[in-house]
Design a protein around this motif. Structure first.
Motif, mmCIF file in Angstrom:
data_model
loop_
_atom_site.group_PDB
_atom_site.id
_atom_site.type_symbol
_atom_site.label_atom_id
_atom_site.label_comp_id
_atom_site.label_asym_id
_atom_site.label_seq_id
_atom_site.Cartn_x
_atom_site.Cartn_y
_atom_site.Cartn_z
ATOM 1 N N LEU A 186 43.036 26.969 38.730
ATOM 2 C CA LEU A 186 42.744 27.181 40.141
ATOM 3 C C LEU A 186 42.934 28.668 40.428
ATOM 4 O O LEU A 186 44.019 29.217 40.238
ATOM 5 N N TRP A 187 41.852 29.303 40.879
ATOM 6 C CA TRP A 187 41.804 30.760 41.018
ATOM 7 C C TRP A 187 41.727 31.116 42.501
ATOM 8 O O TRP A 187 40.645 31.159 43.090
ATOM 9 N N PHE A 188 42.901 31.345 43.121
ATOM 10 C CA PHE A 188 42.933 31.766 44.519
ATOM 11 C C PHE A 188 42.553 33.244 44.644
ATOM 12 O O PHE A 188 42.822 34.042 43.768
ATOM 13 N N ASP A 189 41.954 33.586 45.784
ATOM 14 C CA ASP A 189 41.593 34.963 46.065
ATOM 15 C C ASP A 189 41.640 35.155 47.577
ATOM 16 O O ASP A 189 41.024 34.359 48.295
ATOM 17 N N PHE A 190 42.267 36.145 48.182
ATOM 18 C CA PHE A 190 43.248 37.057 47.628
ATOM 19 C C PHE A 190 44.138 37.478 48.783
ATOM 20 O O PHE A 190 43.836 37.205 49.956
ATOM 21 N N SER A 191 45.255 38.153 48.516
ATOM 22 C CA SER A 191 46.168 38.621 49.555
ATOM 23 C C SER A 191 45.946 40.105 49.829
ATOM 24 O O SER A 191 45.609 40.865 48.922
ATOM 25 N N TYR A 192 46.165 40.498 51.079
ATOM 26 C CA TYR A 192 45.967 41.907 51.462
ATOM 27 C C TYR A 192 46.795 42.196 52.712
ATOM 28 O O TYR A 192 47.080 41.296 53.516
ATOM 29 N N ASP A 193 47.184 43.455 52.877
ATOM 30 C CA ASP A 193 47.986 43.883 54.030
ATOM 31 C C ASP A 193 49.134 42.890 54.245
ATOM 32 O O ASP A 193 49.867 42.589 53.311
ATOM 33 N N ASP A 194 49.283 42.368 55.479
ATOM 34 C CA ASP A 194 50.353 41.383 55.708
ATOM 35 C C ASP A 194 49.859 39.950 55.493
ATOM 36 O O ASP A 194 50.592 38.990 55.738
ATOM 37 N N MET A 195 48.630 39.802 55.022
ATOM 38 C CA MET A 195 48.071 38.478 54.719
ATOM 39 C C MET A 195 48.424 38.116 53.283
ATOM 40 O O MET A 195 47.613 38.211 52.360
ATOM 41 N N GLU A 223 50.092 36.065 46.285
ATOM 42 C CA GLU A 223 51.039 37.157 46.528
ATOM 43 C C GLU A 223 50.379 38.531 46.552
ATOM 44 O O GLU A 223 50.815 39.429 47.271
ATOM 45 N N VAL A 224 49.343 38.704 45.730
ATOM 46 C CA VAL A 224 48.751 40.028 45.532
ATOM 47 C C VAL A 224 47.229 39.917 45.528
ATOM 48 O O VAL A 224 46.666 38.879 45.838
ATOM 49 N N SER A 225 46.563 41.008 45.125
ATOM 50 C CA SER A 225 45.114 40.999 44.951
ATOM 51 C C SER A 225 44.822 41.365 43.503
ATOM 52 O O SER A 225 45.576 41.008 42.614
ATOM 53 N N GLY A 226 43.733 42.104 43.256
ATOM 54 C CA GLY A 226 43.471 42.585 41.907
ATOM 55 C C GLY A 226 44.463 43.633 41.474
ATOM 56 O O GLY A 226 44.553 43.968 40.296
ATOM 57 N N GLU A 227 45.202 44.172 42.440
ATOM 58 C CA GLU A 227 46.301 45.081 42.143
ATOM 59 C C GLU A 227 47.608 44.374 42.479
ATOM 60 O O GLU A 227 47.655 43.520 43.352
ATOM 61 N N GLY A 228 48.675 44.736 41.765
ATOM 62 C CA GLY A 228 49.949 44.063 41.955
ATOM 63 C C GLY A 228 50.153 42.981 40.915
ATOM 64 O O GLY A 228 49.198 42.339 40.468
ATOM 65 N N PRO A 247 44.414 41.492 36.827
ATOM 66 C CA PRO A 247 43.777 42.795 37.048
ATOM 67 C C PRO A 247 42.252 42.641 37.134
ATOM 68 O O PRO A 247 41.659 41.871 36.390
ATOM 69 N N GLU A 248 41.666 43.398 38.043
ATOM 70 C CA GLU A 248 40.230 43.266 38.332
ATOM 71 C C GLU A 248 39.488 44.543 37.977
ATOM 72 O O GLU A 248 39.883 45.630 38.388
ATOM 73 N N GLN A 249 38.423 44.400 37.200
ATOM 74 C CA GLN A 249 37.547 45.519 36.836
ATOM 75 C C GLN A 249 38.287 46.623 36.078
ATOM 76 O O GLN A 249 37.885 47.788 36.138
#
Length: 434
Positions: A186-195, A223-228, A247-249
């Motif tokens: 299961l591939w969740f996408d994604f967290s950013y800022d305070d989201m 918890e994170v996005s492609g970074e973190g 990690p992305e790209q």
């Protein structure tokens, strides 16, 4: 309540770390404008204008069996489909929205057909599910970092109830965890800022997923996005920790470790061209040879590669992608043992390529030939049982040439007089240790 257990974690991750290579599929309404999956955000398209694609969507050539076969023939061992991307359109029959594939002209549950087709090929099956939703009325619009209406004050947030949205999102995750049998990933996408984290009611969400799908492998993007890296890297995982770093790209320079220096499981998600979703004018495709070498690089650093395709609005994977997949598949048929179940070799990278390892088997990947016999650094002559070309199993003798007499502690492989390697992309030497 879900709690991290190292033994259970390692057990559920076994298939994933053995697989090493998967296919990502980004597909949805955005294949019609054909300017990438973020088109509604990047061009700030109002919902009313975007709905023309919903009315038009009718992919007559959709054949998930062809997708699954392409993945298998390329040597991939799992496939992940975007069940729902940021535009909010669902490729499955959700009871909580009308914005779904079963309400389009074709009237099909694409996720159900996809899962059946992937399982039929004996591959592991995964679904991507976005935490965002640019269609839902209770998701923040104006002022949000990436919502299509972020710059339009007419779409203020005064009457939006984010808790209503979260309940909706959780209900849809429950659907995909309940209605389609066992999910492997299961591939969740994604967290950013305070989201991020508990903004998504992440502990509650993860507890539900782990209850419904106890063996499913989950990424770290609650918890994170492609970074973190996420909390698993801190040594103090949250209840909603991810099972792997995503990690992305890019490929991490040295793999990824936690704060204690222990290797973390990770997966580089990579596009073939410069977009995830279908883009009609993006022909900047990475050569197949480059992608093979990058797969090897991922494995040599203890990671997986998830390689993306973006089918067009008819449901066909672009010809450029199919041609790349065929070349990768030809290489994998002969060299898959140097990928599956392999990881770090514990030996410094040689100038001519990479090294992967599976127990007593070392795989020296030659991206280019050497002048003279090939130095197999990091091992001793008395440790070597045999050396073979992996692609043909032909014997390779240990060199006794005088040219490397100044380096008595290094094993050299004698590939013969031809300077041209058998495989111009990556010739693999299988070294079996005693």
């Amino acid at each position: 309540m879900y709690k991290f257990d190292r033994g259970n974690y390692e057990k559920r991750m076994e298939w994933y770390t053995n697989a090493r290579f998967g296919m990502f599929i980004h597909w949805g309404l955005y294949a019609i404008p054909a300017r990438g999956e973020w088109v509604r955000s990047t061009e700030e398209i109002p919902k009313e204008d975007y709905m023309q694609y919903f009315e038009e969507f009718d992919p007559a050539d959709y054949n998930p069996s062809a997708w699954a076969k392409a993945a298998k023939e390329a040597g991939m061992q799992y496939v992940v489909l975007t069940a729902k991307h940021h535009d909010g359109f669902c490729l499955f029959n959700s009871q909580y929205t009308d914005f779904k594939s079963t309400n389009t002209r074709c009237g099909r549950d694409f996720v159900a057909e996809f899962i059946e087709a992937v399982r039929a090929e004996g591959l592991k099956v995964g679904l991507y599910f976005t935490l965002l939703d640019w269609y839902h009325p209770d998701y923040p619009h104006y002022g949000d970092k990436i919502h299509p209406m972020r710059n339009n004050p007419e779409y203020g947030n005064e009457n939006r109830n984010f808790d209503n949205y979260l309940t909706y999102m959780h209900n849809q995750v429950r659907e995909i965890c309940t209605n389609y049998g066992k999910l492997d990933l299961l591939w969740f996408d994604f967290s950013y800022d305070d989201m991020r984290g508990e903004t998504w009611r992440a502990t509650e969400l993860m507890d539900m997923v782990r209850t419904l799908q106890p063996d499913v492998v989950i990424d770290n993007r609650l918890e994170v996005s492609g970074e973190g890296y996420g909390s698993l890297a801190t040594g103090n995982p949250t209840p909603y920790h991810g099972d792997f770093v995503s990690p992305e790209q890019m490929i991490p320079p040295d793999g990824i470790c936690d704060v204690n220096g222990n290797d973390l499981i990770w997966e580089a998600c990579v596009t073939m061209n410069n977009n995830w979703g279908y883009h009609a004018t993006d022909h900047f495709f990475k050569p197949a040879g480059m992608l093979i070498k990058k797969l090897v690089e991922c494995v040599s650093k203890g990671g997986n590669m998830l390689l993306n395709v973006g089918p067009d609005a008819r449901g066909n994977i672009p010809d450029e992608s199919m041609n790349i997949l065929r070349v990768i598949g030809e290489w994998m048929k002969k060299n898959r043992e140097s990928i599956y179940g392999c990881g770090k070799a514990g030996i410094e990278k040689p100038d001519y390529g990479r090294i992967t390892r599976n127990g007593k088997k070392l795989y020296f990947h030659l991206f280019e030939n050497t002048i003279g016999p090939v130095p197999l650094t990091g091992i001793k002559k008395e440790e070597v049982k045999k050396i073979r070309y992996l692609g043909s199993k032909a014997e390779i003798p240990i060199s006794t040439s005088w040219v490397h007499s100044d380096y008595p502690d290094i094993v050299f492989a004698d590939l013969g007089p031809d300077p041209i390697l058998p495989d111009e992309i990556d010739t693999v030497l299988e070294v079996t240790l005693k």
